[in-house]
Design an enzyme around this catalytic site. Structure first.
Site, PDB file in Angstrom:
ATOM      1  N   ARG A  82       3.213  -2.298 -12.974  1.00  6.95           N
ATOM      2  CA  ARG A  82       2.373  -1.123 -12.763  1.00  6.95           C
ATOM      3  C   ARG A  82       2.466  -0.766 -11.288  1.00  6.95           C
ATOM      4  O   ARG A  82       2.095  -1.568 -10.421  1.00  6.95           O
ATOM      5  CB  ARG A  82       0.929  -1.420 -13.181  1.00  6.95           C
ATOM      6  CG  ARG A  82      -0.030  -0.221 -13.014  1.00  6.95           C
ATOM      7  CD  ARG A  82      -0.928  -0.421 -11.832  1.00  6.95           C
ATOM      8  NE  ARG A  82      -2.008   0.544 -11.766  1.00  6.95           N
ATOM      9  CZ  ARG A  82      -2.792   0.715 -10.705  1.00  6.95           C
ATOM     10  NH1 ARG A  82      -2.623  -0.032  -9.624  1.00  6.95           N
ATOM     11  NH2 ARG A  82      -3.751   1.597 -10.718  1.00  6.95           N
ATOM     12  N   LEU A  83       2.994   0.410 -10.962  1.00  2.08           N
ATOM     13  CA  LEU A  83       3.156   0.844  -9.581  1.00  2.08           C
ATOM     14  C   LEU A  83       1.873   1.510  -9.113  1.00  2.08           C
ATOM     15  O   LEU A  83       1.453   2.542  -9.652  1.00  2.08           O
ATOM     16  CB  LEU A  83       4.328   1.814  -9.434  1.00  2.08           C
ATOM     17  CG  LEU A  83       5.715   1.322  -9.855  1.00  2.08           C
ATOM     18  CD1 LEU A  83       6.774   2.340  -9.446  1.00  2.08           C
ATOM     19  CD2 LEU A  83       6.025  -0.041  -9.258  1.00  2.08           C
ATOM     20  N   ASP A  84       1.255   0.937  -8.105  1.00  3.30           N
ATOM     21  CA  ASP A  84      -0.013   1.434  -7.583  1.00  3.30           C
ATOM     22  C   ASP A  84       0.184   2.736  -6.807  1.00  3.30           C
ATOM     23  O   ASP A  84       1.064   2.827  -5.936  1.00  3.30           O
ATOM     24  CB  ASP A  84      -0.621   0.367  -6.664  1.00  3.30           C
ATOM     25  CG  ASP A  84      -1.907   0.808  -6.005  1.00  3.30           C
ATOM     26  OD1 ASP A  84      -2.909   0.983  -6.723  1.00  3.30           O
ATOM     27  OD2 ASP A  84      -1.898   1.005  -4.771  1.00  3.30           O
ATOM     28  N   ALA A  85      -0.633   3.734  -7.102  1.00  2.00           N
ATOM     29  CA  ALA A  85      -0.783   4.958  -6.300  1.00  2.00           C
ATOM     30  C   ALA A  85       0.541   5.536  -5.806  1.00  2.00           C
ATOM     31  O   ALA A  85       0.767   5.675  -4.618  1.00  2.00           O
ATOM     32  CB  ALA A  85      -1.719   4.689  -5.126  1.00  2.00           C
TER      33      ALA A  85
ATOM     34  N   GLU B 146       0.457   4.689 -11.576  1.00  2.92           N
ATOM     35  CA  GLU B 146      -0.817   5.339 -11.253  1.00  2.92           C
ATOM     36  C   GLU B 146      -0.467   6.536 -10.383  1.00  2.92           C
ATOM     37  O   GLU B 146       0.178   6.388  -9.348  1.00  2.92           O
ATOM     38  CB  GLU B 146      -1.746   4.390 -10.493  1.00  2.92           C
ATOM     39  CG  GLU B 146      -3.065   5.051 -10.121  1.00  2.92           C
ATOM     40  CD  GLU B 146      -3.857   4.271  -9.073  1.00  2.92           C
ATOM     41  OE1 GLU B 146      -5.088   4.467  -8.999  1.00  2.92           O
ATOM     42  OE2 GLU B 146      -3.251   3.489  -8.318  1.00  2.92           O
TER      43      GLU B 146
ATOM     44  N   ASN C 144     -15.465  -0.068  -7.243  1.00  2.11           N
ATOM     45  CA  ASN C 144     -15.774   0.901  -6.192  1.00  2.11           C
ATOM     46  C   ASN C 144     -17.175   1.469  -6.315  1.00  2.11           C
ATOM     47  O   ASN C 144     -17.563   2.355  -5.541  1.00  2.11           O
ATOM     48  CB  ASN C 144     -14.732   2.025  -6.185  1.00  2.11           C
ATOM     49  CG  ASN C 144     -13.411   1.556  -5.607  1.00  2.11           C
ATOM     50  OD1 ASN C 144     -13.380   0.637  -4.790  1.00  2.11           O
ATOM     51  ND2 ASN C 144     -12.318   2.168  -6.019  1.00  2.11           N
TER      52      ASN C 144
END
Length: 609
Positions: free
Chosen positions: A269-272, A307, A408
């Site tokens: 899963r590649l973040d941002a 993402e 968050n």
């Protein structure tokens, strides 16, 4: 996949060979680089090669040897640093790296070829808080529970070595080294090996858009790694398009291959990815995707998840055969945000974009993927997204919670603390019995009482700044009247409070939630999963006040239908056509009419022919 798989590393790293260990480091502009071997008082000058590389083979350096690089500046300044591509840093990110034997672990999963993406039911977890022990070994003991629940894919929050003993993982600074706080590299391999024996895919969340604020020594001796003209919300941008970018891109691509090839992960899963500034063709995301597809993906199922808050559908494009060209699927924030407003009525922050018509946004996200497909976002003050109705439902991952959406919040509240149980049960039916790929966050299946708080373990000065900044941020929210009470991210108690209590599953109300999730997942597995490969892109949705009706068609025929009431009063609905798969809080009203009470749901399948 075979016993003893290894991966040749770029940039740095110690590669153990028959004739010794080969050490390499990229330090352009540094004429002098030395290797220091701990325990032997040995210091070796490294041979400079072209393009800023330095290399040395040491015959006496065996597995377990500790080493650091000494990098000298033109002014004689000396930096003693760990290997930026270290495979193991047992004593933390500020200390020496260790040579490891990548062939030492004996795998038992030679027959494993992964699973098709349409079978995915994802479970996101944080190794440090998933169990009381917070280790790979302890997490391995829970795999049978997850398999029995109906989970088919685990998604581990980032494992790259981070400063201190506790972290979410997004502050990683040694991308090739599993965090020592969780266990040794072979213990991670054992975890993945065991997951495969349970039929579970294992995905890894990786962070390629920035490095953490503490322990990243590339900033001081290799500034070429960073794009100083571009900053992300979390630090300097990575140089993926400027001078020297070829080596940086190679570092990222090889990291992706490393986790999939050497550790046997079934995808990433590649973040941002929206945080990249990359006008290249192909861009770094497509380059990583191609390397995975043409490498390990040619032999087994390997999936790439992104993402991307920009809602760009180009990353989700399919080829003529209906196979992903780049990413397999994307986290669908629109679905989460809309459902959160529907079930909790919260409208602060990014939820404001969904406040005026939350159920319409929810319906569109369920039916078409994105809710924002080019419309103006008031929160961002610009248009957002691209049309997504041409994509199959499995291109999107839906969720009611994830690490961000819980962590968050000031106090790490889970959704069952924020809404009515009837509405939440209906939301779970939508999540698990709609064609989008569902994802649960650890403990969600039994309504865990523990929050998931933001935690870290920085040095005192940085720790104080992080705690002050977080409290300052929450002073802007009316829902946090006393921001001084926000838990200190650096306190051990904050980390400990976030750990799951597995014994809760046998007590009310946790066992009731667990029973509901098990039932819904079993129904999905029996009735919906076998049909997902045949789903027609673009579902249809219809609103009648607080009643939402959805329909998805299959090829060569058949249809999946779902109706749900999110209102405070019962709604009269036309009886869903087809064989009833699931019904809750529904009463027949005569003829073709049915009353759906608040939180009422009916799901049915109309079979082909």
């Amino acid at each position: 996949m075979t016993a003893g798989r290894g991966h040749v590393m770029p940039f740095g790293a110690a590669l153990l060979r028959a004739g010794g260990t080969c050490f390499r480091l990229w330090a352009p502009g540094r004429a002098r680089v030395e290797l220091e071997l701990h325990g032997s008082c040995e210091r070796h000058g490294m041979k400079p090669l072209k393009d800023g590389w330095h290399e040395l083979t040491v015959a006496t350096a065996a597995a377990g040897a500790r080493y650091q690089f000494a990098v000298y500046g033109d002014d004689g300044k000396r930096w003693l640093v760990p290997d930026p591509a270290s495979r193991c840093n047992p004593d933390g990110v500020h200390e020496a790296s260790a040579v490891i034997d990548s062939y030492a672990y004996c795998w038992s999963d030679a027959a494993w070829r992964g699973r098709p993406w349409t079978e995915a039911v994802v479970y996101e977890l944080h190794i440090g808080t998933f169990t009381a022990e917070g280790t790979f070994a302890a997490a391995q003991n829970r795999l049978s529970d997850l398999a029995a629940l109906g989970v088919t894919a685990l998604q581990l929050m980032p494992l790259a070595a981070f400063p201190g003993q506790r972290n979410w993982g997004y502050d990683g600074v040694l991308p090739f080294a599993p965090a020592a706080a969780y266990g040794a590299p072979n213990e991670l391999k054992s975890f993945i090996d065991a997951a495969h024996r349970h039929g579970l895919m294992v995905m890894l969340d990786v962070v390629y858009n920035h490095f953490g604020p503490e322990g990243n020594y590339l900033h001081v001796y290799c500034p070429e790694f960073f794009d100083r003209t571009h900053s992300t919300p979390w630090g300097a941008g990575i140089n993926v398009a400027g001078e020297h970018c070829a080596t940086v891109r190679s570092f990222l691509v090889h990291n992706a291959l490393f986790w999939v090839e050497e550790y046997g992960f079934d995808g990433l899963r590649l973040d941002a990815i929206h945080a990249f500034r990359d006008p290249s063709t192909p861009d770094i995301v497509h380059q990583i995707a191609a390397a995975l597809r043409d490498g390990p993906g040619a032999r087994r199922h390997v999936h790439l998840i992104v993402e991307n808050s920009a809602n760009q559908t180009g990353y989700l494009a399919l080829d003529a055969a209906g196979r992903p060209v780049c990413a397999t699927a994307q986290w669908n924030d629109d679905l989460h945000h809309a459902c959160h407003v529907v079930t909790t009525a919260e409208t602060g922050g990014y939820y404001a974009d969904y406040a005026s018509a939350p159920l319409q946004h929810f319906g569109r996200a369920l039916a078409e993927g994105f809710s924002y497909q080019g419309e103006h976002s008031g929160y961002r003050n610009r248009p957002r997204g691209e049309p997504s109705g041409h994509l199959p439902a499995w291109s999107f991952i839906g969720f009611l919670q994830n690490h961000d959406m819980i962590g968050n919040r000031a106090f790490g509240d889970r959704i069952h603390h924020l809404t009515d149980e009837c509405l939440l049960s209906a939301a779970y039916a939508c999540l698990l019995l709609a064609p989008m790929i569902p994802m649960l966050f650890m403990g969600e299946e039994f309504a865990a009482s523990s929050p998931f708080l933001y935690f870290c373990d920085f040095t005192p000065e940085l720790a104080k700044a992080v705690a002050s900044g977080r409290r300052r941020e929450f002073r802007r929210f009316a829902a946090v009247p006393d921001a001084l009470e926000v838990p200190d991210p650096n306190a051990v108690s904050t980390f400990e409070a976030s750990k799951l209590h597995w014994d809760e599953r046998n007590r009310s109300p946790h066992r009731e939630r667990l029973a509901l999730v098990r039932e819904l997942m079993a129904l999905r597995r029996q009735h919906l999963t076998p049909r997902l490969p045949h789903i027609v892109p673009g579902g249809r949705y219809q609103l009648n006040d607080d009643l939402l009706s959805l329909e998805w068609r299959f090829e060569p025929g058949g249809c999946w239908r779902l109706s749900v009431c999110f209102g405070a009063q019962a709604s009269l609905s036309t009886l869903v056509v087809g064989d009833i798969v699931y019904s809750s809080r529904a009463q027949h009203a005569g003829g073709q009419q049915v009353w759906l009470e608040p939180g009422g749901v009916i799901v049915a399948i109309e079979r082909a022919g």
